[in-house]
Design a protein around this motif. Structure first.
Motif, short mmCIF file in Angstrom:
data_model
loop_
_atom_site.label_atom_id
_atom_site.label_comp_id
_atom_site.label_asym_id
_atom_site.label_seq_id
_atom_site.Cartn_x
_atom_site.Cartn_y
_atom_site.Cartn_z
N SER A 63 2.10 1.40 -3.67
CA SER A 63 1.47 1.92 -5.08
C SER A 63 1.08 3.41 -4.38
O SER A 63 0.66 4.08 -5.09
CB SER A 63 0.12 0.90 -4.33
OG SER A 63 -0.26 1.02 -2.89
N LEU A 64 0.28 3.71 -3.36
CA LEU A 64 -0.58 4.78 -3.28
C LEU A 64 0.71 5.68 -2.67
O LEU A 64 0.06 7.03 -3.29
CB LEU A 64 -1.80 4.68 -1.77
CG LEU A 64 -2.80 5.92 -1.70
CD1 LEU A 64 -3.35 6.46 -1.82
CD2 LEU A 64 -3.09 5.82 0.15
N SER A 104 -3.55 0.18 -5.24
CA SER A 104 -4.18 0.55 -3.85
C SER A 104 -5.47 -0.31 -3.08
O SER A 104 -5.56 -0.66 -2.63
CB SER A 104 -3.90 1.55 -3.89
OG SER A 104 -3.54 1.94 -3.78
N LEU A 107 0.96 -1.10 -0.33
CA LEU A 107 0.04 -0.02 -0.17
C LEU A 107 0.95 1.00 0.08
O LEU A 107 0.80 2.25 -0.65
CB LEU A 107 -0.90 -0.22 0.96
CG LEU A 107 -2.33 1.94 0.71
CD1 LEU A 107 -2.99 0.92 -0.03
CD2 LEU A 107 -2.87 1.04 2.69
#
Length: 622
Positions: free
Chosen positions: A568-569, A614, A565
């Motif tokens: 990706s985020l 995400s 996470l």
């Protein structure tokens, strides 16, 4: 404030040891940060005794490494630096006479092709200048070159910024995705990152040239002798204003806090495993986390980042020891030389392990995969490697998306340090070589990452844990690796937390000043005011560590999802999306049409990867 020194003034630099009291005081009053190295010794050196040569060489090596670490720590500060817009304050030092001579010589080289024909328009001259590297630099005089401004030191900075505990998450990442997905995703992430880093370097070069021209044409003496050092947030501000600056600083702050969050999960799991091996005591990870929090809170109070030089140097040695030992364990495991290995009955996520005496075949024969015959207990090393590789699943449909964020997280420390590393290179010729050297070093590191991840995956099987050190065979050597990595992470935590802490403290300070709640207190005031600001910073740092610890306690068994996470985020926008957009905005008509299209494509791929990975990671979360 005292007036700035004149361009030809000897006070623009000072040499430690000439007159330490007088010159050091003047240097601090003028805000100088550069130190001119002493001239080479003219008198003959007195021969040293043979018994003292080794000790002297070791001391010189230690001082060199310590100086390089100090330079690296200063780059950490510069990576999040941005000027207070609307004034003429700068980060760095006044330009010396040597700096101006270096800039004039460099600009002369840039303009030399146009000297033969003075009928070129201003636009054509600018295009010719853009074909060469530029930016303020020192001359090639060896006396003007400081330690830490060479290409070898830049290579060390790239390695230090990229190689860290995140490499231990790769074996589990490869296992969760399969090699047919993991290898292409890692290569794609590398290509996108190299494109984005090239965009950021070109944006820095164009903006540096513009600032140099402004300084050359200005009538203000203070601006003529000052150097403005750029950073990632500064370039974002110059491209998209306050919004761009805020988003980049917020992304960097959250990313660094996320890395610290993984540390607060990494260390308790290692300490838990070490306690089981050494004392046979099942200490809860919650108690280990409480111990980690108690250590990190006072360490986060350190304001002078240079005090972390020795601990950071020790952390580098421990990380190198851990990496080499883990790789040695993996190669030895595949060589079939371990007769009795017990890594525990289940992993962190409750996944069973196949390495036990009750499993069919020996430990040296590799991981048990359904449908694979295992009749030969002893095979040559190469045959064993090929057997284990063929036994690996090429694709894992249930967790392949987790590797998207994991592969991006590997570059989290490189993109923010890119501009400070470029500016740290002093020689004009070396600055031209830095972009290509940077790409080569990144490719070499990614190649090592791939080798390490696949090798450890083949050695420890599909159920290798997210914290790979907890998958090592039990024994004193494995325990020493776990403790070494834990100690290295404890030492590295304040350094990783420093950028986000600085950003949060500045934001809180501005908010208090806007609301009129600061009482007129600002940094740089008298001792009483400075003490108040220090206490406020300690409160903020304590609350930040406590908040991260609470989140770590709730995500203790989901480190792989936390890593995915974060990558990706937060990693995708910082590494893939923002740099191409900055390049398009600052370049405007100075870059070609197809390059602009390529930048938009890379930014679009970054947005798509961020959204897909995400959403998939959040949906997979239990």
């Amino acid at each position: 404030l005292p007036p700035p020194p004149s361009p030809a003034s000897h006070l623009s630099t000072y040499t430690a040891g000439e007159d330490a009291g007088r010159l050091a005081t003047l240097a601090k009053e003028f805000g100088l940060s550069r130190v001119r190295p002493p001239r080479n010794q003219i008198r003959e050196r007195i021969p040293e005794e043979l018994s003292s040569l080794n000790l002297s060489s070791l001391k010189k090596w230690y001082e060199s490494m310590k100086r390089l670490d100090e330079d690296f720590l200063e780059m950490r500060v510069q990576s999040v630096y941005i000027r207070e817009h609307g004034d003429d304050s700068t980060f760095g030092s006044y330009l010396t006479e040597e700096d101006r001579e270096g800039e004039e010589a460099e600009e002369g080289m840039l303009l030399s092709p146009g000297a033969k024909s003075r009928k070129k328009t201003e636009q054509e001259s600018e295009e010719d200048e853009d074909e060469e590297d530029d930016g303020p630099s020192a001359t090639d005089d060896p006396h003007a070159t400081q330690l830490g401004g060479t290409l070898p030191s830049a290579v060390l900075g790239i390695i230090k910024g990229m190689v860290g505990p995140a490499i231990l998450y790769l074996p589990h990442g490869f296992a969760s995705a399969g090699y047919l997905v993991a290898v292409p995703l890692l290569l794609l992430s590398t290509v996108l990152f190299l494109w984005s880093s090239g965009c950021l370097l070109q944006a820095w070069r164009m903006e540096n040239l513009r600032l140099r021209r402004e300084r050359k044409n200005t009538k203000s003496l203070s601006l003529k002798i000052q150097r403005i050092r750029l950073s990632y947030p500064e370039l974002a501000y110059r491209s998209f204003g306050t919004t761009g600056e805020t988003l980049v600083q917020l992304g960097i702050s959250l990313m660094q806090s996320g890395v610290c969050l993984t540390y607060l999960i990494f260390v308790p799991q290692n300490l838990h495993s070490s306690a089981l091996d050494l004392f046979g005591t099942n200490i809860s990870t919650s108690w280990c986390l409480a111990f980690m929090m108690a250590v990190q809170i006072p360490m986060s109070w350190i304001r002078d980042i240079r005090r972390l030089t020795v601990t950071n140097l020790l952390a580098n040695v421990l990380i190198l020891y851990g990496l080499l030992t883990c790789l040695g364990f993996a190669l030895k495991q595949m060589g079939g030389m371990e007769e009795d290995v017990d890594v525990g009955e289940e992993g962190v996520d409750g996944v069973g392990y196949d390495y036990s005496d009750s499993a069919e075949g020996s430990v040296g024969a590799g991981p048990k995969i359904a449908g694979v015959d295992d009749d030969d207990d002893e095979r040559p090393f190469l045959q064993e490697v090929l057997y284990r590789f063929r036994s690996l699943p090429p694709f894992n449909p249930t967790g392949w998306f987790l590797f998207m964020g994991t592969s991006v997280l590997l570059f989290e420390g490189s993109i923010t340090l890119l501009i400070p590393l470029q500016e740290a290179v002093q020689r004009t010729s070396d600055r031209r070589k830095f972009p290509s050297l940077y790409k080569k070093v990144i490719l070499a590191i990614v190649a090592f990452y791939s080798f390490f991840g696949i090798t450890c995956w083949m050695a420890f099987g599909n159920t290798v844990r997210t914290v790979m050190t907890t998958s090592l065979p039990t024994g004193q050597l494995a325990t020493s690796v776990q403790l070494a990595y834990s100690l290295a992470v404890v030492f590295t935590f304040p350094l990783q937390n420093f950028p986000s802490l600085e950003i949060v403290c500045r934001a809180v300070e501005k908010w208090l000043a806007k609301k009129g709640l600061d009482g007129g207190v600002h940094y740089g005031g008298n001792c009483a005011k400075s003490k108040i600001m220090s206490q406020q910073r300690n409160i903020i740092s304590t609350l930040l560590v406590i908040c991260l610890s609470v989140i770590a306690a709730t995500c203790m068994n989901d480190l792989d999802k936390v890593v995915s996470l974060m990558g990706s985020l937060l990693g995708c926008p910082l590494a893939f999306v923002v740099p191409p957009l900055i390049h398009n905005r600052l370049g405007k008509s100075r870059i070609g049409k197809w390059r602009r299209v390529g930048n938009w494509i890379v930014a679009g791929l970054g947005v798509a990867a961020m959204a897909v990975s995400s959403v998939a990671t959040v949906m997979k979360w239990d």
